[in-house]
Design an enzyme around this catalytic site. Structure first.
Site, PDB file in Angstrom:
ATOM      1  N   THR A  44      -8.208   3.809   2.664  1.00  0.00           N
ATOM      2  CA  THR A  44      -7.940   2.936   1.521  1.00  0.00           C
ATOM      3  C   THR A  44      -9.133   2.885   0.580  1.00  0.00           C
ATOM      4  O   THR A  44      -8.986   2.997  -0.642  1.00  0.00           O
ATOM      5  CB  THR A  44      -7.617   1.506   2.014  1.00  0.00           C
ATOM      6  OG1 THR A  44      -6.541   1.555   2.936  1.00  0.00           O
ATOM      7  CG2 THR A  44      -7.267   0.608   0.852  1.00  0.00           C
ATOM      8  N   THR A  45     -10.339   2.717   1.149  1.00  0.00           N
ATOM      9  CA  THR A  45     -11.555   2.644   0.341  1.00  0.00           C
ATOM     10  C   THR A  45     -11.820   3.967  -0.362  1.00  0.00           C
ATOM     11  O   THR A  45     -12.474   3.998  -1.409  1.00  0.00           O
ATOM     12  CB  THR A  45     -12.752   2.258   1.229  1.00  0.00           C
ATOM     13  OG1 THR A  45     -12.404   1.127   2.035  1.00  0.00           O
ATOM     14  CG2 THR A  45     -13.970   1.893   0.395  1.00  0.00           C
ATOM     15  N   TYR A 107       5.511   0.146   1.840  1.00  0.00           N
ATOM     16  CA  TYR A 107       6.628  -0.058   0.922  1.00  0.00           C
ATOM     17  C   TYR A 107       7.993   0.072   1.599  1.00  0.00           C
ATOM     18  O   TYR A 107       8.893  -0.714   1.346  1.00  0.00           O
ATOM     19  CB  TYR A 107       6.543   0.898  -0.275  1.00  0.00           C
ATOM     20  CG  TYR A 107       7.563   0.579  -1.361  1.00  0.00           C
ATOM     21  CD1 TYR A 107       7.362  -0.488  -2.217  1.00  0.00           C
ATOM     22  CD2 TYR A 107       8.724   1.328  -1.489  1.00  0.00           C
ATOM     23  CE1 TYR A 107       8.295  -0.805  -3.179  1.00  0.00           C
ATOM     24  CE2 TYR A 107       9.671   1.019  -2.450  1.00  0.00           C
ATOM     25  CZ  TYR A 107       9.457  -0.050  -3.295  1.00  0.00           C
ATOM     26  OH  TYR A 107      10.390  -0.362  -4.236  1.00  0.00           O
ATOM     27  N   TYR A 133      -3.415   2.317  12.078  1.00  0.00           N
ATOM     28  CA  TYR A 133      -4.082   1.472  11.087  1.00  0.00           C
ATOM     29  C   TYR A 133      -3.090   0.410  10.628  1.00  0.00           C
ATOM     30  O   TYR A 133      -2.115   0.721   9.959  1.00  0.00           O
ATOM     31  CB  TYR A 133      -4.564   2.350   9.926  1.00  0.00           C
ATOM     32  CG  TYR A 133      -5.237   1.647   8.763  1.00  0.00           C
ATOM     33  CD1 TYR A 133      -5.676   0.330   8.842  1.00  0.00           C
ATOM     34  CD2 TYR A 133      -5.436   2.327   7.570  1.00  0.00           C
ATOM     35  CE1 TYR A 133      -6.297  -0.292   7.773  1.00  0.00           C
ATOM     36  CE2 TYR A 133      -6.061   1.726   6.483  1.00  0.00           C
ATOM     37  CZ  TYR A 133      -6.481   0.409   6.598  1.00  0.00           C
ATOM     38  OH  TYR A 133      -7.089  -0.201   5.523  1.00  0.00           O
ATOM     39  N   ARG A 138      -1.657  -5.023   2.749  1.00  0.00           N
ATOM     40  CA  ARG A 138      -1.502  -3.965   1.758  1.00  0.00           C
ATOM     41  C   ARG A 138      -0.170  -3.234   1.898  1.00  0.00           C
ATOM     42  O   ARG A 138       0.411  -2.817   0.917  1.00  0.00           O
ATOM     43  CB  ARG A 138      -2.641  -2.945   1.879  1.00  0.00           C
ATOM     44  CG  ARG A 138      -3.914  -3.355   1.171  1.00  0.00           C
ATOM     45  CD  ARG A 138      -4.892  -2.195   1.146  1.00  0.00           C
ATOM     46  NE  ARG A 138      -6.111  -2.533   0.445  1.00  0.00           N
ATOM     47  CZ  ARG A 138      -6.367  -2.229  -0.827  1.00  0.00           C
ATOM     48  NH1 ARG A 138      -5.479  -1.581  -1.538  1.00  0.00           N
ATOM     49  NH2 ARG A 138      -7.515  -2.576  -1.388  1.00  0.00           N
ATOM     50  N   LYS A 161      -7.057   0.510  14.231  1.00  0.00           N
ATOM     51  CA  LYS A 161      -7.847  -0.273  13.286  1.00  0.00           C
ATOM     52  C   LYS A 161      -7.007  -1.489  12.934  1.00  0.00           C
ATOM     53  O   LYS A 161      -5.998  -1.384  12.252  1.00  0.00           O
ATOM     54  CB  LYS A 161      -8.162   0.543  12.031  1.00  0.00           C
ATOM     55  CG  LYS A 161      -8.862  -0.257  10.935  1.00  0.00           C
ATOM     56  CD  LYS A 161      -9.052   0.560   9.669  1.00  0.00           C
ATOM     57  CE  LYS A 161      -9.686  -0.275   8.569  1.00  0.00           C
ATOM     58  NZ  LYS A 161      -9.879   0.494   7.299  1.00  0.00           N
ATOM     59  N   ILE A 203     -14.297  -0.387  11.380  1.00  0.00           N
ATOM     60  CA  ILE A 203     -14.144   0.574  10.293  1.00  0.00           C
ATOM     61  C   ILE A 203     -14.365  -0.232   9.029  1.00  0.00           C
ATOM     62  O   ILE A 203     -13.525  -1.044   8.645  1.00  0.00           O
ATOM     63  CB  ILE A 203     -12.771   1.267  10.339  1.00  0.00           C
ATOM     64  CG1 ILE A 203     -12.665   2.062  11.647  1.00  0.00           C
ATOM     65  CG2 ILE A 203     -12.593   2.186   9.135  1.00  0.00           C
ATOM     66  CD1 ILE A 203     -11.331   2.777  11.844  1.00  0.00           C
TER      67      ILE A 203
END
Length: 291
Positions: A44-45, A107, A133, A138, A161, A203
């Protein structure tokens, strides 16, 4: 089992949005020198939603080549399409990644059975260590602990994660998961608590700008040295909070630019940090002495 501070590294970009590969190489060397225990690329980052397939592969390839075996490289290969996740995971293995990080399909809002079948299909298709994850804030999709435990029996699924920030969630997993199943925090603000309860590392977004402190905090926490771990975490806590005053990675890229580590580029629909938060971030950086 990989433990410690695993940096969810940014993807440096020029002002026009092109990938800045030289800066990524420099960042990777910086992290290894500062003690980061692993590099998580294209998460994501790392702006995974807005890089195309070729760029995604280039970022993984660059990380693997630049790291050159010094620390593990974990490649983000999740997708809301199971087929796409399999293709990306196969490509990451071919490029030499040590493991893959697979976000819950976003989504789509699959059922728990759909999530199980999705992750199982990827794990069946690609023989590489895979880390689940879970970041429902999000994705709009929450992998239940029961589903995680079903998946933990698969030989290629080695950890999770957990970015829920819920200590009770992490505690439940730690009590019920197989001992060889790694549980990493995906929430910097609660990472210390999870590690003191038996978690295996973090993480981290904060590690982008304060890698040595994050590494040292993890070392102390994993060794059960509560006093030292708390002292270091206190220096980092402002960053844990304020690096999310706007959506990640907007704030962390701004701090890295202020540190002279990267240029100002970020890809639409993300835009640069709002001016009202500049001083907020500067003050958050002071205890860690990074600006």
């Amino acid at each position: 089992m990989l433990q410690g501070s695993l940096v969810a590294i940014v993807s440096p970009m020029f002002e026009d949005g092109r990938l800045d590969i030289p800066s990524l190489k420099s960042l990777i060397d910086f992290h290894i020198d500062q003690g980061s225990d692993g590099i998580v690329i294209v998460g994501t980052t790392g702006e995974s939603p807005t890089v195309d397939f070729d760029e995604h592969c280039l970022l993984i390839q660059t990380a693997v080549e630049q790291v050159a075996g010094r620390v593990p490289v974990i490649a983000g290969t999740g997708a809301n399409s199971t087929k796409e996740a399999i293709v990306l995971t196969k490509k990451a293995k071919a490029l030499g990644a040590d493991a893959c990080l697979l976000v819950a399909p976003y989504y789509n809002k699959p059922t728990q059975e759909g999530l199980y079948q999705h992750f199982k299909a990827v794990a069946d298709a690609v023989a590489i260590p895979q880390i689940l994850y879970n970041v429902p804030g999000r994705t709009g999709c929450d992998i239940s602990n029961d589903t995680v435990l079903r998946l933990a029996t698969h030989a290629n699924i080695v950890g999770i994660k957990d970015a829920t920030g819920g200590i009770e969630r992490g505690t439940d997993l730690l009590l019920r998961a197989p001992k060889e199943f790694a549980i990493y925090s995906g929430d910097d603000a609660t990472a210390l608590s999870l590690m003191l309860l038996g978690g295996h590392g973090v993480i981290s977004v904060t590690a982008n700008v304060a890698p040595k402190l994050m590494h040292d905090m993890c070392v102390a926490a994993l060794a059960g040295d509560v006093k030292v771990a708390r002292e270091i975490n206190a220096k980092l806590f402002g960053l844990h909070q304020k690096l999310f005053v706007e959506a990640n990675p907007i704030p962390v890229k701004w701090v890295l630019e202020q540190m002279g580590m990267i240029k100002t580029g970020i890809r639409l629909p993300m835009v640069s940090l709002s001016a009202q938060y500049h001083e907020v971030l500067r003050k958050a950086c002071e205890p860690a002495q990074i600006l």
